[in-house]
Design a protein around this motif. Structure first.
Motif, short mmCIF file in Angstrom:
data_model
loop_
_atom_site.label_atom_id
_atom_site.label_comp_id
_atom_site.label_asym_id
_atom_site.label_seq_id
_atom_site.Cartn_x
_atom_site.Cartn_y
_atom_site.Cartn_z
N SER A 78 0.83 -1.12 0.11
CA SER A 78 -0.01 -0.03 0.09
C SER A 78 0.78 1.35 0.05
CB SER A 78 -0.90 -0.11 1.27
OG SER A 78 -1.76 -1.02 1.13
N LEU A 79 2.13 1.16 0.80
CA LEU A 79 2.83 2.41 0.53
C LEU A 79 3.47 2.54 -0.62
CD1 LEU A 79 4.42 4.43 2.31
CD2 LEU A 79 5.96 2.74 2.94
N ILE A 80 3.94 1.46 -1.21
CA ILE A 80 4.41 1.79 -2.75
C ILE A 80 3.33 2.30 -3.71
CG2 ILE A 80 5.16 0.42 -4.67
CD1 ILE A 80 6.67 -1.41 -2.73
N ASN A 81 2.11 1.83 -3.42
CA ASN A 81 0.97 2.58 -4.36
C ASN A 81 0.80 3.95 -4.13
OD1 ASN A 81 0.60 -0.08 -5.57
ND2 ASN A 81 -1.08 -0.74 -4.25
N SER A 82 1.02 4.39 -2.56
CA SER A 82 0.97 5.73 -2.41
C SER A 82 2.08 6.46 -2.98
CB SER A 82 0.78 5.98 -0.80
OG SER A 82 -0.41 5.16 -0.21
N ASP B 51 1.43 6.82 -6.55
CA ASP B 51 -0.02 7.45 -6.86
C ASP B 51 -0.88 6.54 -7.73
OD1 ASP B 51 -2.23 8.88 -6.10
OD2 ASP B 51 -1.92 10.39 -7.43
N LYS B 52 -0.31 5.19 -7.92
CA LYS B 52 -0.94 4.15 -8.80
C LYS B 52 -1.20 2.96 -8.07
CE LYS B 52 0.27 6.13 -13.20
NZ LYS B 52 0.60 7.50 -12.78
N PRO B 53 -2.20 1.96 -8.30
CA PRO B 53 -2.31 0.77 -7.64
C PRO B 53 -1.57 -0.19 -8.49
CG PRO B 53 -4.40 1.33 -9.20
CD PRO B 53 -3.53 2.52 -9.28
N LEU B 54 -0.30 -0.22 -8.64
CA LEU B 54 0.58 -1.20 -9.15
C LEU B 54 0.83 -2.30 -8.57
CD1 LEU B 54 2.32 -1.54 -11.93
CD2 LEU B 54 4.28 -0.28 -10.60
N ALA B 55 1.08 -2.28 -6.97
CA ALA B 55 1.24 -3.30 -6.36
C ALA B 55 0.07 -3.97 -6.04
CB ALA B 55 2.41 -2.95 -5.09
N PHE C 233 19.65 1.40 7.90
CA PHE C 233 18.43 1.69 7.62
C PHE C 233 17.71 2.78 7.99
CE2 PHE C 233 18.83 -0.62 11.74
CZ PHE C 233 17.55 0.00 12.63
N ASP C 234 16.30 3.03 7.58
CA ASP C 234 15.51 4.13 7.90
C ASP C 234 14.21 3.38 8.64
OD1 ASP C 234 17.15 6.19 7.43
OD2 ASP C 234 16.22 6.91 5.93
N LEU C 235 13.49 4.34 9.37
CA LEU C 235 12.14 3.61 9.83
C LEU C 235 11.08 4.61 9.59
CD1 LEU C 235 13.44 3.55 13.89
CD2 LEU C 235 12.98 1.62 12.32
N VAL C 236 9.87 3.82 8.86
CA VAL C 236 8.73 4.27 8.40
C VAL C 236 7.80 3.71 9.20
CG1 VAL C 236 7.38 4.49 6.38
CG2 VAL C 236 9.78 4.46 6.06
N PHE C 237 7.08 4.80 10.07
CA PHE C 237 5.90 4.44 10.85
C PHE C 237 4.93 4.62 9.79
CE2 PHE C 237 9.28 5.26 13.62
CZ PHE C 237 9.30 4.44 14.85
N ASN C 238 4.04 3.46 9.79
CA ASN C 238 2.85 3.59 8.81
C ASN C 238 1.49 3.73 9.61
OD1 ASN C 238 1.43 3.65 6.25
ND2 ASN C 238 1.70 1.29 5.97
N LYS C 239 0.46 3.86 8.85
CA LYS C 239 -0.90 3.76 9.72
C LYS C 239 -1.06 4.81 10.48
CE LYS C 239 -1.54 -1.22 8.08
NZ LYS C 239 -1.93 -2.30 8.48
#
Length: 323
Positions: free
Chosen positions: A155-159, A162-166, A248-254
């Motif tokens: 979902s993050l990659i799609n965001s 901005d396309k529903p590729l994954a 690495f980097d940290l991505v806090f989703n949701k």
């Protein structure tokens, strides 16, 4: 990514850690157990968007981190290039890889194949359809999205684009292999299988071999659930990444699942506790990102633009992309 030495640490075991029992799945164990009560007269300033969280907490925990500073105060030229890239570039799925040796332009696999030429020459040869056309291959920087099952990597990659590729579903375990997405023929985003309850051993081994040996890898983004907190599998992989000196980097989703009035307190306490328990040194301290893939706000307010900028800066890209 300068340091990729892993040594003898078998992180693939963590990436494919099975559930303790078939009837009882692993429960999330947040470091911060939930929002605190606030008075009705709470100031509107306490309401924080993912973008403001990214800025404020990076200033607090990474005051001298050069990449964090570039994200908070981006160069106008790089900012314009990033917005143009993710808005107008051509996106496509390059490969779905189940075995590391099948990954294009893989020097280790090529050397291994050369050693097997004499032995294989005497065997009956099967017709093999190549997974890519070597004439179309271009050596590009790659960034990897790593995280537990159902944390929202696809979902993050799609965001980001901005396309529903994954492909995305509500249930966990939909990404079975390494899916590589080409962004404008200048950078590739790599979606990995999730670790934890739904993970399989071969998926963990594939992911860790990619991290250990892929020379095109520039950045690892470890995706965590900002709403539920950090579970035991996250703690294990964090510990091993730190011990193995893998950047690495940290991505806090949701973040959108947290009450806006409680976001700053909630996320601040998670990050503070996380940095203490994981023993992340100041030398390798990750840049923090807070994002919302399903928020109704704009891409800028949802933190997506900050992550896009980080990908461009980490990959070192600035050339012309394919529209």
């Amino acid at each position: 990514m300068k340091e990729k030495y892993v040594g003898n640490v078998n992180i693939s075991r963590i990436l494919s850690q099975p559930a303790k029992s078939s009837s009882k799945q692993s429960t999330t164990k947040p470091l911060y157990k939930g929002p605190t009560k606030q008075s009705k007269s709470a100031s509107k300033k306490s309401i924080a968007s993912p973008k403001s969280l990214t800025n404020d907490l990076n200033l607090k925990y990474n005051p001298k981190h050069s990449l964090s500073q570039k994200i908070i105060k981006p160069d106008q030229r790089v900012q314009s290039y990033t917005a143009n890239l993710f808005s107008n570039a051509r996106f496509k799925l390059d490969w779905s890889i189940y075995e590391f040796k099948n990954l294009p332009h893989n020097r280790q696999a090529e050397e291994f194949d050369a050693e097997q030429d004499v032995e294989e020459a005497s065997k009956p040869q099967k017709k093999i359809t190549p997974i890519y056309d070597p004439r179309d291959y271009k050596d590009l920087p790659e960034v990897l999205f790593l995280g537990r099952c159902n944390v929202g990597k696809s979902s993050l990659i799609n965001s980001l684009i901005d396309k529903p590729l994954a492909r995305v579903k509500r249930f966990a375990g939909l990404t079975p292999c390494l899916n590589t997405y080409n962004i404008g023929n200048v950078v590739r985003l790599v979606d990995s299988p999730g670790y934890g309850v739904k993970g399989k051993q071969w998926q963990g081994e594939l992911t860790m071999q990619y991290i250990r040996e892929r020379q095109q890898l520039r950045k690892i983004y470890l995706i965590l659930n900002a709403h539920l907190g950090i579970n035991e599998f996250d703690e294990m992989i964090l510990s091993q990444l730190v011990e193995s000196k893998i950047s690495f980097d940290l991505v806090f989703n949701k973040v959108d699942k947290i009450s806006p009035a409680q976001r700053r307190t909630h996320c601040d306490q998670i990050v503070e506790q996380l940095l203490k328990t994981s023993q992340i040194s100041k030398l390798m301290r990750p840049t923090l990102h807070f994002v919302s893939c399903n928020d109704d706000n704009t891409r800028t307010l949802s933190g997506i633009s900050d992550l896009q900028l980080n990908i461009v800066l980490s990959s070192g890209i600035s050339g012309r992309f394919t529209r």
